[in-house]
Structure formats: C-alpha cells, structure tokens
Scaffold this motif. Structure first.
Motif, PDB file in Angstrom:
ATOM      1  N   THR A 155       0.882  -1.155   0.003  1.00 48.54           N
ATOM      2  CA  THR A 155       0.034   0.080   0.188  1.00 48.54           C
ATOM      3  C   THR A 155       0.930   1.436  -0.072  1.00 48.54           C
ATOM      4  O   THR A 155       0.426   2.302  -0.636  1.00 48.54           O
ATOM      5  N   LYS A 156       1.966   1.444   0.461  1.00 49.36           N
ATOM      6  CA  LYS A 156       2.789   2.342   0.673  1.00 49.36           C
ATOM      7  C   LYS A 156       3.479   2.651  -0.811  1.00 49.36           C
ATOM      8  O   LYS A 156       3.337   3.706  -1.267  1.00 49.36           O
ATOM      9  N   ASP A 157       3.825   1.494  -1.611  1.00 48.84           N
ATOM     10  CA  ASP A 157       4.312   1.720  -2.878  1.00 48.84           C
ATOM     11  C   ASP A 157       3.071   2.246  -3.675  1.00 48.84           C
ATOM     12  O   ASP A 157       3.384   2.982  -4.441  1.00 48.84           O
ATOM     13  N   LYS A 203      -2.788  -6.261  -8.172  1.00 44.63           N
ATOM     14  CA  LYS A 203      -2.742  -7.653  -8.438  1.00 44.63           C
ATOM     15  C   LYS A 203      -1.871  -8.366  -7.320  1.00 44.63           C
ATOM     16  O   LYS A 203      -2.313  -9.461  -7.077  1.00 44.63           O
ATOM     17  N   HIS A 204      -0.798  -7.844  -6.894  1.00 47.49           N
ATOM     18  CA  HIS A 204      -0.322  -8.427  -5.830  1.00 47.49           C
ATOM     19  C   HIS A 204      -0.825  -8.186  -4.287  1.00 47.49           C
ATOM     20  O   HIS A 204      -0.570  -9.106  -3.552  1.00 47.49           O
ATOM     21  N   LEU A 205      -1.392  -7.018  -4.227  1.00 47.43           N
ATOM     22  CA  LEU A 205      -1.956  -6.691  -2.970  1.00 47.43           C
ATOM     23  C   LEU A 205      -3.384  -7.451  -2.730  1.00 47.43           C
ATOM     24  O   LEU A 205      -3.496  -7.893  -1.594  1.00 47.43           O
ATOM     25  N   LEU A 206      -4.390  -7.399  -3.516  1.00 47.90           N
ATOM     26  CA  LEU A 206      -5.700  -7.882  -3.535  1.00 47.90           C
ATOM     27  C   LEU A 206      -5.656  -9.376  -3.796  1.00 47.90           C
ATOM     28  O   LEU A 206      -5.051  -9.824  -4.700  1.00 47.90           O
ATOM     29  N   GLY A 207      -6.754 -10.019  -3.245  1.00 47.91           N
ATOM     30  CA  GLY A 207      -7.159 -11.210  -3.598  1.00 47.91           C
ATOM     31  C   GLY A 207      -7.582 -11.437  -5.122  1.00 47.91           C
ATOM     32  O   GLY A 207      -7.515 -12.386  -5.598  1.00 47.91           O
ATOM     33  N   ASN A 208      -8.382 -10.405  -5.416  1.00 51.20           N
ATOM     34  CA  ASN A 208      -8.881 -10.470  -6.823  1.00 51.20           C
ATOM     35  C   ASN A 208      -9.141  -8.943  -7.240  1.00 51.20           C
ATOM     36  O   ASN A 208      -9.816  -8.399  -6.520  1.00 51.20           O
ATOM     37  N   VAL A 209      -8.893  -8.724  -8.384  1.00 48.96           N
ATOM     38  CA  VAL A 209      -9.140  -7.399  -9.089  1.00 48.96           C
ATOM     39  C   VAL A 209      -9.779  -7.656 -10.498  1.00 48.96           C
ATOM     40  O   VAL A 209      -9.044  -8.090 -11.297  1.00 48.96           O
ATOM     41  N   GLY A 210     -11.010  -7.091 -10.622  1.00 48.83           N
ATOM     42  CA  GLY A 210     -11.425  -7.188 -11.983  1.00 48.83           C
ATOM     43  C   GLY A 210     -11.148  -6.160 -12.956  1.00 48.83           C
ATOM     44  O   GLY A 210     -10.018  -5.414 -12.784  1.00 48.83           O
ATOM     45  N   ALA A 211     -11.606  -6.090 -14.113  1.00 48.90           N
ATOM     46  CA  ALA A 211     -11.483  -5.216 -15.078  1.00 48.90           C
ATOM     47  C   ALA A 211     -11.807  -3.758 -14.911  1.00 48.90           C
ATOM     48  O   ALA A 211     -13.131  -3.720 -14.144  1.00 48.90           O
ATOM     49  N   ASN A 212     -11.273  -2.679 -15.315  1.00 49.15           N
ATOM     50  CA  ASN A 212     -11.815  -1.272 -14.989  1.00 49.15           C
ATOM     51  C   ASN A 212     -11.875  -0.959 -13.443  1.00 49.15           C
ATOM     52  O   ASN A 212     -13.111  -0.446 -13.222  1.00 49.15           O
ATOM     53  N   THR A 265      -5.947   7.106  -4.488  1.00 46.78           N
ATOM     54  CA  THR A 265      -4.870   7.077  -3.225  1.00 46.78           C
ATOM     55  C   THR A 265      -5.224   8.419  -2.434  1.00 46.78           C
ATOM     56  O   THR A 265      -5.425   9.617  -3.075  1.00 46.78           O
ATOM     57  N   PRO A 266      -4.893   8.355  -0.963  1.00 43.27           N
ATOM     58  CA  PRO A 266      -4.357   7.361  -0.544  1.00 43.27           C
ATOM     59  C   PRO A 266      -5.509   6.138  -0.324  1.00 43.27           C
ATOM     60  O   PRO A 266      -6.664   6.495  -0.274  1.00 43.27           O
ATOM     61  N   PHE A 267      -5.003   4.914  -0.209  1.00 43.51           N
ATOM     62  CA  PHE A 267      -5.795   3.648   0.085  1.00 43.51           C
ATOM     63  C   PHE A 267      -5.071   2.938   1.043  1.00 43.51           C
ATOM     64  O   PHE A 267      -3.966   2.761   1.113  1.00 43.51           O
ATOM     65  N   TYR A 268      -5.828   2.673   2.082  1.00 46.14           N
ATOM     66  CA  TYR A 268      -5.322   1.590   3.141  1.00 46.14           C
ATOM     67  C   TYR A 268      -5.970   0.252   3.492  1.00 46.14           C
ATOM     68  O   TYR A 268      -7.297   0.506   3.309  1.00 46.14           O
ATOM     69  N   CYS A 269      -5.323  -0.650   3.575  1.00 48.27           N
ATOM     70  CA  CYS A 269      -6.009  -2.086   3.856  1.00 48.27           C
ATOM     71  C   CYS A 269      -4.970  -2.716   5.110  1.00 48.27           C
ATOM     72  O   CYS A 269      -3.934  -2.202   5.335  1.00 48.27           O
ATOM     73  N   ASP A 270      -5.790  -3.749   5.738  1.00 51.13           N
ATOM     74  CA  ASP A 270      -4.853  -4.652   6.797  1.00 51.13           C
ATOM     75  C   ASP A 270      -4.286  -5.661   6.199  1.00 51.13           C
ATOM     76  O   ASP A 270      -3.034  -5.793   6.380  1.00 51.13           O
ATOM     77  N   TYR A 271      -4.807  -6.512   5.466  1.00 50.95           N
ATOM     78  CA  TYR A 271      -4.479  -7.635   4.846  1.00 50.95           C
ATOM     79  C   TYR A 271      -4.266  -7.667   3.265  1.00 50.95           C
ATOM     80  O   TYR A 271      -3.383  -8.531   2.716  1.00 50.95           O
ATOM     81  N   GLY A 272      -5.299  -7.068   2.862  1.00 49.75           N
ATOM     82  CA  GLY A 272      -5.103  -6.906   1.319  1.00 49.75           C
ATOM     83  C   GLY A 272      -5.593  -8.169   0.751  1.00 49.75           C
ATOM     84  O   GLY A 272      -6.591  -8.074  -0.143  1.00 49.75           O
ATOM     85  N   GLN A 273      -5.103  -9.147   0.993  1.00 46.08           N
ATOM     86  CA  GLN A 273      -5.459 -10.527   0.257  1.00 46.08           C
ATOM     87  C   GLN A 273      -6.835 -10.948   0.186  1.00 46.08           C
ATOM     88  O   GLN A 273      -7.349 -11.736  -0.469  1.00 46.08           O
ATOM     89  N   ILE A 284      -9.490  -9.066   0.074  1.00 48.52           N
ATOM     90  CA  ILE A 284     -10.320  -8.241  -0.812  1.00 48.52           C
ATOM     91  C   ILE A 284     -10.366  -8.712  -2.019  1.00 48.52           C
ATOM     92  O   ILE A 284      -9.434  -8.834  -2.946  1.00 48.52           O
ATOM     93  N   GLU A 285     -11.668  -8.707  -2.437  1.00 47.77           N
ATOM     94  CA  GLU A 285     -12.022  -9.089  -3.966  1.00 47.77           C
ATOM     95  C   GLU A 285     -12.778  -7.914  -4.476  1.00 47.77           C
ATOM     96  O   GLU A 285     -13.838  -7.560  -3.891  1.00 47.77           O
ATOM     97  N   VAL A 286     -12.324  -7.565  -5.656  1.00 50.40           N
ATOM     98  CA  VAL A 286     -13.084  -6.312  -6.436  1.00 50.40           C
ATOM     99  C   VAL A 286     -13.427  -6.959  -7.850  1.00 50.40           C
ATOM    100  O   VAL A 286     -13.085  -7.556  -8.501  1.00 50.40           O
ATOM    101  N   GLY A 287     -14.877  -6.602  -8.202  1.00 47.05           N
ATOM    102  CA  GLY A 287     -15.411  -6.913  -9.234  1.00 47.05           C
ATOM    103  C   GLY A 287     -14.859  -6.183 -10.413  1.00 47.05           C
ATOM    104  O   GLY A 287     -14.038  -5.372 -10.184  1.00 47.05           O
ATOM    105  N   ASN A 288     -15.561  -5.919 -11.510  1.00 51.36           N
ATOM    106  CA  ASN A 288     -15.401  -5.309 -12.871  1.00 51.36           C
ATOM    107  C   ASN A 288     -16.184  -3.665 -12.573  1.00 51.36           C
ATOM    108  O   ASN A 288     -17.052  -3.778 -11.945  1.00 51.36           O
TER     109      ASN A 288
END
Length: 196
Positions: A32-34, A51-60, A65-73, A75-79
C-alpha cells in the motif's frame, strides 16, 4: 488444529500477533505504501501492485490514493469499480465488492470486532516479542453486491451485506443487512425507500 488465519476467516477468536498474520499485514503495508506513492497516470504499475496486494481485481478498477488496508489478500473487487480517495478497508475477513460499484471518499469497511465485555477483550499475557498487545479479536465478512453506491464517509461494520442496486447515504453507519434496491441512510443506517 486450525491456524490463526483459518480461525480468523472462520469468524472465530484469533491471535492478532500470530507470525503468519503479521507477515501478511507487513506485506500489505509495504504494497500500500508503494501504491500510494505511484503517479496517478501510471496505470500499469498501479494495476500490477493491486494484483499483488488484493485477492482479486476485476477489469476497469480504479482505487484512488491514499488507500489503506490490513491484509489486502482478503479483498475481492469485481469489474467497473471506483474506490475514491482515503478509503480504509480492515480486511481481517473477506471483503467482497461486486461489479459496477461506486465507493466515495473516506469510506471505512471493518471486518474485525471485539467482545463488548471488557474482561473478554484483553489477554493479560501476550507474545512480548511482537510488542503488540493481544486483544481477543474476531472478524466477520462484508459483502457489497453489484451496482451499489456508497456515499462519502460511510462506515460499514463487520458481517454486513449490502444488496444489489442499493445506495448508502453519505456519513451512514451500516450495522446490519441492507436489502437490494434500497436507499438507506443514517446512524444506524436504515432503509428510507425502495428503488423502483
């Protein structure tokens, strides 16, 4: 025997100082810092980090920023999702965000919680190596279904599902299930009308 991560995802009390969990958290802090230091026009780098931070990232997907999360993995985000500036997601358990979702600035989503009984919260003896007190914590998933709009400054509490096509008013505190096709506002958030 369950790991602390399995207990966490199963909604059971877990040890927040567990080395496996701390490694996940430290990795998320680094990513998240990066991410927060990227140039907003560098979409390739930003998508790579997500893609490395979150469990799933959809299209578009655009997470400002800024954005903060605890575990990242967790979180699943749709399209077709927009998450505006200064949002915080405490994703000890799963946060599932559907398609075509708008999340305004300063929205907070929490999955972690503690007992209301003070004697059940703090553990007197914890692992002093980590330097972090061990509070009895458990976490419940949050689901935001398709086509939801969450207004600025809303807070979504553990275990909540927001049904598809619904709108959450700015500044609302969502403490329980919001049915689909609803406009809901307030603290605590309640349905004020249905969407035709």
């Amino acid at each position: 025997m369950k790991t602390e991560l399995q207990k966490c995802l199963d909604g059971e009390v877990f040890n927040t100082s567990d080395p496996e969990l701390l490694a996940i958290i430290h990795n998320a802090r680094s990513l998240t810092k990066d991410y927060n230091q990227t140039v907003s026009t560098d979409s390739d780098k930003r998508q790579s980090i997500l893609k490395h931070l979150l469990g799933n990232v959809g299209a578009n997907v655009n997470i400002d920023t800024p954005f903060y999360c605890d575990y990242g993995q967790h979180i699943e985000v749709g399209n077709n999702v927009i998450i505006n500036i200064n949002c915080t997601f405490v994703d000890c358990n799963k946060i599932k965000i559907g398609n075509n979702v708008l999340i305004a600035s300063n929205v907070q989503i929490y999955t972690a919680t503690h007992s209301v009984n003070q004697d059940d919260r703090l553990v007197e003896n914890w692992d002093s190596d980590s330097g972090i007190p061990y509070f009895r914590t458990f976490a419940l998933p949050v689901t935001i279904e398709d086509n939801v709009w969450i207004g600025g400054g809303a807070i979504i509490l553990p275990g909540v599902t927001i049904g598809k096509n619904s709108v959450i008013g700015a500044g609302s505190v969502v403490t329980k299930y919001i049915p689909e096709n609803s406009v809901a506002v307030g603290n605590p958030c309640r349905v004020i009308r249905k969407i035709n």
